[in-house]
Design an enzyme around this catalytic site. Sequence first.
Site, PDB file in Angstrom:
ATOM      1  CB  CYS A  78      13.442   3.186   5.882  1.00 24.37           C
ATOM      2  SG  CYS A  78      13.756   4.473   4.674  1.00 24.37           S
ATOM      3  CG  ASP A 466      49.150  17.457  -6.791  1.00 25.94           C
ATOM      4  OD1 ASP A 466      49.932  18.368  -7.086  1.00 25.94           O
ATOM      5  OD2 ASP A 466      48.993  17.031  -5.632  1.00 25.94           O
ATOM      6  CG  ASP A 667      45.581  18.990  -5.713  1.00 26.82           C
ATOM      7  OD1 ASP A 667      46.561  19.733  -5.815  1.00 26.82           O
ATOM      8  OD2 ASP A 667      45.661  17.809  -5.350  1.00 26.82           O
TER       9      ASP A 667
END
Length: 793
Positions: A78, A466, A667
């Site tokens: 802005c 993982d 994943d």
Amino acid sequence: MTTTATLDFSASADRLGHLGIEKHLAAQPGVASATANPAGLSVTVTFDDTRTSVEALRKAVEDCGYHCAGEVLPRHVCAGHGDHGSKAAVGAAHAGHDMASMPGMAKSSTARDEMAHEMGHGSGDMQSMVRDMRNRFWVALAFTIPIFVWSPMGGMFTPPAPPFGLRLDLWLFILATIAVIWPSWPFLVAAWRALRNGILNMAVLVVLSVGTGYVFSVGSTFFFPGVQFYEAVAVLLVFILLGHWLEMRARAGASEAIRALLDLAPPMATVIRDGREVELPTAEVLKGETVVIRPGNKIPVDGEVTEGASLVDESMLTGESMPVQKGVGSMVIGATINKSGTFRYTATKVGADTALAQIVKLVQEAQNSKAPAQLLADRASQWLVLIAIVIGIATFAVWYGWIGAELLFALTLTITVFVIACPDALGLATPMAVMVGTGLGAMNGILFKNASALEDATRLDVIIFDKTGTLTMGQPKVVDVVAAEGRTADEVLAAAAAVDKGSDHPLAVAIVERAASLPLGAMSAFETLDGRGAKAEVAGKAVLVGNRRLMDEEGVALGPLADRADALKGAGRTVVHVAEGGRILGLIAIADALRPSAKATVAKLRERGVQVAMLTGDNAGTAARIAGELGIDIVLADVLPGQKADKVKELQAQGKRVGMVGDGVNDAPALTQADVGFAIGAGTDVAMESADVVLMKSDPYDVVGAIVLSRATLRKMHQNLFWAVAYNVVAFPLAAGVFYPFTISPEAAAIAMSGSSALVAVNALLLKRTRLEGVARRAPVDPSLPAMMEVKA
């Protein structure tokens, strides 16, 4: 195409008006859903942009009688356009639009001021409404004091005669009118707006209580004989305004995290235009322009370094305390701080596309989303207003019509019932806690994408990591060096690094990185040996760096190191052999090293009753070794990328609630399948649709922080809901005179009503002061692991 926008609206006295906005927006063509946050005064709308637009949604909000301040964007979007607040006009920006295509920004403050003026406020933002409510309180108090002194209720001393020869009731009428009309104006507007939208809210009860006493008093002054309630009405309104003022101050504090994020970006930037440096507002930086950064500068927008190098502090966005080295080709993030060198970079993401804008969008959407408990609380708060009205009317009927009490007494009890009911405590109980919790998470690099994830994360039974990129670094690292008898580890590393320093092979890069602090000899006659390694002359000696096959071909005897090499291979290490002058110098073991905080993460999760599983494509032996080092219970080995989601389903089929931690790329199916998906090491990719929680750092310990924060937030939600329900259960019979002769006055009821809402807000804010494991502190590092530079996944 479906898109999402978050809009701000003004509603100082209408704290349940968000239900009307949701109802009205949901009925608009193309709108899929609308969820409003009464604590943050904003609404998130999911809509089809081929059927409607943000401007149309803004108009719909204003049709409800609310001011729509516009879409929430960082301050720098802005700046330079006439509105230096944190909000841009609706229609000014969407993700995917460049700043050059963001018209209409300068209209925001004008529209805000006009609508705020209609409602009697100075402007539409929360801080100005807090000031306005404060001013109304002081005006009401200033005129209530003389009312109290002149009225029979005061009775402290004999007051002087009313001025100008007025009758006492006329003098009290004048004072009460000034003390009531302007100070109560926001409630009158909010009540009219709510009834127009088919909603019953707190403002309706305030108008009923204050209005009943005031109108009855005016009637008894001018039209029929009777008692006047001027002093009671004025004192009642003073306490209501005081409670609202204090509560709004607390609510304003709940949005500090969003405001802090919005204000991170610098207002000005230096770019190259027409061959010279030009300083201009950040909002005017265009995609593809070259930005100049000097030491101490804040980086204005996202981009790629094209010239120079430096250290950049990214802690304000990612939580990483150590500055990150940036060079040619490195990506930089807007709002981060350049610490040392000078560099230039090409702007790749500007305006609403920057990482900062996306983070703010994620946090805003999370705060506006509704936890399951909030849906019930919203419905209950609506019924509570209706119940209060019914009980108030019944109280008057029983005491005046059946028991035969005096009109003044029965009317006082009725007003007390209207005043004491507090649907706001129910309505704010959950969103206040969610707002503070998600804001606290955002300041620590933990981004919850919705309130349901915040709640679901507290119920997880098992979390699957993982292995690659989460528990491990995701890149080869030197984890062990074995020197031949009479030689040192530094000699082994220095010889290997001298040969490998010109190579870009991942194993060579790992060796050179580990030997970065060692002096290296001059290298010549370098030769790459395909499939075996490399050889070169270092300080006049022939050095071989490679596998066992190269040693055998060159006739280098391994001696006692042969067994050690086999042991390292069996443990899942890649073994690099180093020979000098035809004799073995040593072995270098390379592996995907564990992250320093991985072991502490597993220990903390198990300590909190959460099982930990490791999912990997490695063989069972290697996986078991790594799991043993970390203390992991469940090992899922030999898993192909396409089978990860199936492994999550298998655990869910056992009745377990499963969380999945991955890098958000291969994943994605497993993250989606899990009850809660955690995308770790997201960096600038904060818009991953597959995850419920985005962890900005590549630190698995943030999973602990996310769960601890979730549990603390849910605890605050439950505390607030319990208080809100318990308060109203006790308040109604007390106000209705069930425990007569013990009764309470409307003024005391006003204090209790406002106090209950303020208590809910303050209790949620206390979450900021609670010491939470993994939040606002460094993760513990396993001292047994070698010191290594952490690399982003």
